[in-house]
Design a protein around this motif. Structure first.
Motif, PDB file in Angstrom:
ATOM      1  N   CYS A 273      21.988  30.781 -10.687  1.00 30.00           N
ATOM      2  CA  CYS A 273      22.612  29.458 -10.824  1.00 30.00           C
ATOM      3  C   CYS A 273      23.946  29.327 -10.697  1.00 30.00           C
ATOM      4  CB  CYS A 273      21.883  28.895 -12.046  1.00 30.00           C
ATOM      5  SG  CYS A 273      22.594  26.936 -12.322  1.00 30.00           S
ATOM      6  N   VAL A 274      24.320  28.526  -9.684  1.00 30.31           N
ATOM      7  CA  VAL A 274      26.232  28.429  -9.709  1.00 30.31           C
ATOM      8  C   VAL A 274      26.830  27.884 -10.771  1.00 30.31           C
ATOM      9  CG1 VAL A 274      25.798  28.567  -6.946  1.00 30.31           C
ATOM     10  CG2 VAL A 274      25.703  26.392  -8.386  1.00 30.31           C
ATOM     11  N   LEU A 275      26.057  27.330 -11.602  1.00 24.46           N
ATOM     12  CA  LEU A 275      26.691  26.622 -12.814  1.00 24.46           C
ATOM     13  C   LEU A 275      26.739  27.656 -14.169  1.00 24.46           C
ATOM     14  CD1 LEU A 275      25.442  23.018 -12.504  1.00 24.46           C
ATOM     15  CD2 LEU A 275      27.755  23.752 -11.503  1.00 24.46           C
ATOM     16  N   ALA A 276      26.178  28.570 -13.804  1.00 26.82           N
ATOM     17  CA  ALA A 276      25.906  29.580 -15.106  1.00 26.82           C
ATOM     18  C   ALA A 276      26.864  30.613 -15.064  1.00 26.82           C
ATOM     19  CB  ALA A 276      24.734  30.344 -14.791  1.00 26.82           C
ATOM     20  N   LYS A 277      27.520  30.749 -16.340  1.00 30.69           N
ATOM     21  CA  LYS A 277      28.643  31.657 -16.548  1.00 30.69           C
ATOM     22  C   LYS A 277      28.051  33.007 -16.523  1.00 30.69           C
ATOM     23  CE  LYS A 277      31.952  32.997 -20.294  1.00 30.69           C
ATOM     24  NZ  LYS A 277      32.298  32.619 -21.674  1.00 30.69           N
ATOM     25  N   SER A 278      26.887  33.249 -16.681  1.00 23.66           N
ATOM     26  CA  SER A 278      26.426  34.827 -16.621  1.00 23.66           C
ATOM     27  C   SER A 278      24.537  34.572 -16.428  1.00 23.66           C
ATOM     28  CB  SER A 278      26.497  35.479 -18.084  1.00 23.66           C
ATOM     29  OG  SER A 278      25.511  34.715 -19.263  1.00 23.66           O
ATOM     30  N   SER A 279      24.328  35.286 -15.386  1.00 22.85           N
ATOM     31  CA  SER A 279      22.722  35.509 -15.243  1.00 22.85           C
ATOM     32  C   SER A 279      22.472  37.052 -15.056  1.00 22.85           C
ATOM     33  CB  SER A 279      22.566  34.918 -13.961  1.00 22.85           C
ATOM     34  OG  SER A 279      22.933  33.362 -13.679  1.00 22.85           O
ATOM     35  N   ASN A 280      21.678  37.501 -16.016  1.00 18.29           N
ATOM     36  CA  ASN A 280      21.060  38.822 -16.364  1.00 18.29           C
ATOM     37  C   ASN A 280      19.775  38.915 -16.190  1.00 18.29           C
ATOM     38  OD1 ASN A 280      23.888  39.852 -15.868  1.00 18.29           O
ATOM     39  ND2 ASN A 280      24.093  39.448 -18.130  1.00 18.29           N
ATOM     40  N   VAL A 281      19.134  39.923 -15.932  1.00 21.82           N
ATOM     41  CA  VAL A 281      17.628  40.357 -16.490  1.00 21.82           C
ATOM     42  C   VAL A 281      17.964  41.743 -16.982  1.00 21.82           C
ATOM     43  CG1 VAL A 281      15.414  40.647 -15.119  1.00 21.82           C
ATOM     44  CG2 VAL A 281      16.838  38.973 -14.149  1.00 21.82           C
ATOM     45  N   TYR A 282      16.961  41.674 -18.084  1.00 22.00           N
ATOM     46  CA  TYR A 282      16.924  42.853 -18.914  1.00 22.00           C
ATOM     47  C   TYR A 282      15.600  43.332 -18.973  1.00 22.00           C
ATOM     48  CZ  TYR A 282      21.117  40.614 -20.505  1.00 22.00           C
ATOM     49  OH  TYR A 282      22.529  40.160 -20.738  1.00 22.00           O
ATOM     50  N   LEU A 283      15.265  44.445 -18.999  1.00 25.08           N
ATOM     51  CA  LEU A 283      14.247  45.272 -19.168  1.00 25.08           C
ATOM     52  C   LEU A 283      14.103  46.083 -20.406  1.00 25.08           C
ATOM     53  CD1 LEU A 283      11.160  46.014 -18.012  1.00 25.08           C
ATOM     54  CD2 LEU A 283      12.286  47.782 -16.613  1.00 25.08           C
ATOM     55  N   GLN A 284      13.297  45.910 -21.310  1.00 25.83           N
ATOM     56  CA  GLN A 284      13.172  46.875 -22.584  1.00 25.83           C
ATOM     57  C   GLN A 284      11.962  47.569 -22.613  1.00 25.83           C
ATOM     58  OE1 GLN A 284      12.957  44.554 -26.171  1.00 25.83           O
ATOM     59  NE2 GLN A 284      13.313  46.399 -27.745  1.00 25.83           N
ATOM     60  N   LEU A 285      12.085  48.928 -22.699  1.00 30.00           N
ATOM     61  CA  LEU A 285      11.077  49.837 -22.678  1.00 30.00           C
ATOM     62  C   LEU A 285      10.988  50.665 -23.855  1.00 30.00           C
ATOM     63  CD1 LEU A 285      11.295  51.453 -19.070  1.00 30.00           C
ATOM     64  CD2 LEU A 285       9.794  49.602 -19.839  1.00 30.00           C
ATOM     65  N   GLU A 286       9.834  50.661 -24.500  1.00 33.79           N
ATOM     66  CA  GLU A 286       9.481  51.424 -25.744  1.00 33.79           C
ATOM     67  C   GLU A 286       8.654  52.694 -25.487  1.00 33.79           C
ATOM     68  OE1 GLU A 286       7.789  48.500 -28.511  1.00 33.79           O
ATOM     69  OE2 GLU A 286       9.890  47.690 -28.767  1.00 33.79           O
ATOM     70  N   GLY A 287       8.993  53.497 -26.598  1.00 32.81           N
ATOM     71  CA  GLY A 287       7.930  54.650 -26.457  1.00 32.81           C
ATOM     72  C   GLY A 287       7.915  55.695 -25.329  1.00 32.81           C
ATOM     73  N   LEU A 288       9.351  55.697 -24.851  1.00 35.84           N
ATOM     74  CA  LEU A 288       9.577  56.634 -23.810  1.00 35.84           C
ATOM     75  C   LEU A 288       9.498  58.295 -24.157  1.00 35.84           C
ATOM     76  CD1 LEU A 288      12.364  55.037 -21.894  1.00 35.84           C
ATOM     77  CD2 LEU A 288      10.042  54.901 -21.437  1.00 35.84           C
ATOM     78  N   LEU A 289       8.458  58.916 -24.186  1.00 42.95           N
ATOM     79  CA  LEU A 289       8.522  60.375 -24.600  1.00 42.95           C
ATOM     80  C   LEU A 289       9.272  61.299 -23.784  1.00 42.95           C
ATOM     81  CD1 LEU A 289       4.315  60.563 -24.563  1.00 42.95           C
ATOM     82  CD2 LEU A 289       5.968  59.990 -26.464  1.00 42.95           C
ATOM     83  N   GLY A 290       9.988  62.101 -24.538  1.00 41.58           N
ATOM     84  CA  GLY A 290      10.990  62.972 -24.252  1.00 41.58           C
ATOM     85  C   GLY A 290      12.426  62.606 -24.384  1.00 41.58           C
ATOM     86  N   TYR A 291      12.647  61.020 -24.295  1.00 43.60           N
ATOM     87  CA  TYR A 291      14.162  60.367 -24.246  1.00 43.60           C
ATOM     88  C   TYR A 291      14.339  60.248 -25.710  1.00 43.60           C
ATOM     89  CZ  TYR A 291      13.296  60.980 -19.263  1.00 43.60           C
ATOM     90  OH  TYR A 291      13.297  61.207 -18.054  1.00 43.60           O
ATOM     91  N   GLU A 292      13.259  59.895 -26.678  1.00 39.68           N
ATOM     92  CA  GLU A 292      13.903  59.464 -27.910  1.00 39.68           C
ATOM     93  C   GLU A 292      14.824  59.876 -28.572  1.00 39.68           C
ATOM     94  OE1 GLU A 292      10.076  58.844 -30.057  1.00 39.68           O
ATOM     95  OE2 GLU A 292       9.439  57.258 -28.605  1.00 39.68           O
ATOM     96  N   SER A 293      14.885  61.426 -28.570  1.00 39.24           N
ATOM     97  CA  SER A 293      15.762  62.308 -29.322  1.00 39.24           C
ATOM     98  C   SER A 293      17.061  62.459 -28.572  1.00 39.24           C
ATOM     99  CB  SER A 293      15.074  63.621 -29.697  1.00 39.24           C
ATOM    100  OG  SER A 293      14.808  64.151 -28.670  1.00 39.24           O
TER     101      SER A 293
END
Length: 643
Positions: A273-293
């Motif tokens: 949207c040209v009138l928006a100051k920021s336009s972002n898309v976020y992806l939240q992933l939980e329970g990633l085995l091997g990357y938690e530590s």
């Protein structure tokens, strides 16, 4: 040609916006948009749309807004609203599988139907009047039946059990209000780009309303300027939370379904949207085995996460942020266009299983008893697996305790006996002084006001279950007060369970940009959940009985007055003369035959005379009719009068 015209219109909008900034005040209106996507453990996907619009303080009451919706500004100024929240919800939030101890569930898990609460900046005597006017204005603005909350039997004035502690707070709920596109369309019209451009273009109506859960929320708050002569600023937050089921062809039940924006919503993002100051898309992933530590500090290691042995993203993220128990992938849609649309996709390569963090106690509510005369309402709190891991416990007198606030409203026709309150902790009955720390009760008044109960429980940390019951009687309604579907039952609004010592927030390990969505997720929000809506059957009259009474009464009156008028208006002498004249006109052939027969038999011919038989028959029929009419009138008089 169409694309050229569209570019020209957008250029004029931006130009007028820049001119307004140049000649206006230093603080300008700001608008931002964001979308948060989150896979859920039960093979579903959560999509959370977040829009924030800010209007700076101004000394003009009738100013022109460039981005902020004028209808909301006039609403705040006319009714002097300090804070307000309105939500339209379809479906019920699943706290066990979708989470109960995170900011999304605490702020966006709403009760079924319509929920409205507002805090006013008016004298105490004008709060109820402002509330009634506000409900009518919102009802017309969002095409809903919010005006039903104007009645004093439909709203309450909580003090501390709901959340905001204010004596000028009003709360109301309509559990049976249906949510449809008529409510979403005016909600979208408050956005500067509506649903024509930007992230809001993903809101395809069939895709949104086929989800398991759908909640559109509007939160309004005023910000004091602190300067003399300047009014307060306004912050408008609009969120849409949808839980969707992706289409999958995988045979394995443990494999998470792969999805993309086009498969979920049937649309793609073709630009911001040209009138928006920021336009972002976020992806939240939980329970990633091997990357938690592992610590994801360097940019190279962060970018390696979007393609690994467990999953793969269709687009490369701009940034990856580590949270305490999840990863946040950040995407910017500034580079998307018609030729290169933004279509984020997630493909799972192997089975993955995790669980969402839950609230300390899981709540449910149900009815007890049978019959249409009395019953009981019970609330059951059960300990969850996350109870021992949660912080926020209170050490009182050296003992670990958990505080839980319960707020619920009772309609006036549910006559609650508050002295019958019983509390069972681990199946053992406790006295009020042992677990009940504070309680506030407002009894209902017949056809005037609803009942309200606020109570604070102080429970031991090792508690397994808590049961609360209270008895009630069912009242009687006037026939005009029943809804068209009275036999379905009457709704009792959801109860609110909150934990004042527990707050949910996302703890990011890196400094974030000035994103309103991430800022709201970082703020501590009170952990709370809503129970089910109760359906209480009341004694309903036989609505067909008035029709039957009217039909029988009209039939009896028709027979009575018809027969009476027939008797009173009939003239016997005229009828006899009429019969004689008819006999003279039509009885010539009959008299001739009778004379011929008499001559053959040798009998004398009798001259025609007045028919005494016919008159006797007529007189007997008349007497019989009079007797029947008199008997019917006497019977009607006997049964219609009271004993």
């Amino acid at each position: 040609m169409a694309s050229l015209l569209r570019s020209l219109i957008l250029l004029l909008i931006v130009q007028s916006f820049l001119v307004a900034i140049a000649f206006g005040s230093k603080e300008v209106e700001e608008f931002s948009e964001a979308l948060l996507l989150k896979p859920l453990p039960d093979r579903k996907v959560l999509a959370h749309f977040h829009f924030e619009n800010r209007a700076p303080p101004s000394n003009s009451h009738g100013r022109h807004h460039h981005l902020f919706p004028k209808a909301i500004s006039q609403l705040v100024q006319k009714f002097r609203v300090k804070e307000m929240e309105l939500s339209f919800t379809q479906g019920r939030w699943n706290h066990e599988h979708w989470g109960g101890f995170d900011p999304l569930s605490s702020m966006n898990a709403k009760p079924v139907g319509v929920e409205l609460w507002a805090v006013f900046d008016v004298p105490q005597s004008q709060v109820d009047t402002s509330w009634k006017n506000l409900t009518h204005a919102l009802s017309g603005l969002f095409c809903a039946s919010i005006n039903f909350l104007e009645s004093s039997t439909s709203y309450a004035a909580p003090t501390w059990g709901f959340g905001p502690n204010s004596d000028k707070l009003r709360y109301g709920s309509l559990p049976r209000e249906a949510v449809c596109t008529e409510n979403l369309t005016p909600w979208l019209k408050l956005l500067p780009c509506r649903d024509k451009d930007g992230i809001s273009a993903l809101m395809n109506r069939p895709s949104v309303y086929r989800g398991f859960y759908h909640s559109q929320r509007l939160h309004l708050s005023t910000v004091e300027s602190g300067q003399e002569g300047l009014g307060s600023g306004i912050v408008l937050e609009q969120t849409l939370t949808v839980v969707l089921q992706p289409e999958t062809t995988s045979v394995e039940s443990n494999m998470q379904p792969s999805w993309s924006l086009s498969s979920l919503f049937g649309r793609q993002v073709v630009g911001r949207c040209v009138l928006a100051k920021s336009s972002n898309v976020y992806l939240q992933l939980e329970g990633l085995l091997g990357y938690e530590s592992k610590n994801v500090d360097t940019e190279i290691e962060a970018h390696q996460l979007w393609k690994n042995a467990e999953f793969e993203l269709s687009l490369k993220p701009e940034r990856v942020i580590r949270e305490s128990c999840s990863f946040l992938f950040i995407f910017d849609i500034d580079k998307s266009s018609d030729s290169e649309p933004f279509d984020l996709g997630l493909t799972w390569k192997r089975p993955s299983k995790w669980s969402c963090q839950q609230a300390p106690l899981h709540s449910s509510r149900f009815l007890m008893g049978s019959g249409n005369e009395r019953g009981a309402i019970a609330i059951l709190l059960k300990a969850t697996e996350s109870q021992e891991k949660l912080s926020g416990r209170d050490l009182t007198n050296g003992q670990c305790t958990i505080k839980a606030n319960i707020f619920q409203i009772f309609p006036w026709y549910i006559k609650v006996y508050y002295h019958t309150l019983q509390i069972f902790v681990d199946q053992q009955q406790k006295t009020d002084s042992e677990v009940l720390k504070k309680i506030n009760v407002s009894p209902s008044t017949d056809k005037v006001s609803s009942g309200m109960m606020e109570m604070m429980l102080e429970l031991p940390c090792e508690v397994k279950s808590v049961a609360i019951s209270i008895e009630y009687d069912k009242g009687f309604l006037h026939i005009d007060e029943y809804p068209p579907d009275a036999n379905q039952g009457f709704d009792i609004p959801s109860a609110l369970i909150s934990f004042p010592d527990h707050h949910a927030s996302l703890d990011f390990q890196e400094e974030l940009s000035n994103s309103p969505l991430l800022s709201s997720l970082k703020e501590k929000s009170l952990v709370r959940s809503y129970t089910e809506v109760l359906l209480v059957p009341l004694t309903t009259p036989d609505f067909s009985m008035p029709y039957n009474v009217i039909t029988i009464t009209c039939t009896i009156f028709a027979l009575y007055f018809g027969s009476l008028l027939n008797v009173l208006r009939r003239r016997i002498g005229e009828e006899e003369r009429f019969l004689k004249s008819q006999g003279k006109k039509t009885g010539g052939l009959k008299q001739l035959l009778s004379r011929i027969t008499a001559k053959i038999r040798g009998r004398p011919i009798e001259a025609p005379s007045s028919s005494e038989a016919e008159s006797s028959v007529l007189s007997s029929k008349l007497i019989l009719k009079i007797i029947l009419v008199a008997g019917a009138a006497a019977a009607w008089q006997y049964f219609s009068t009271d004993e």
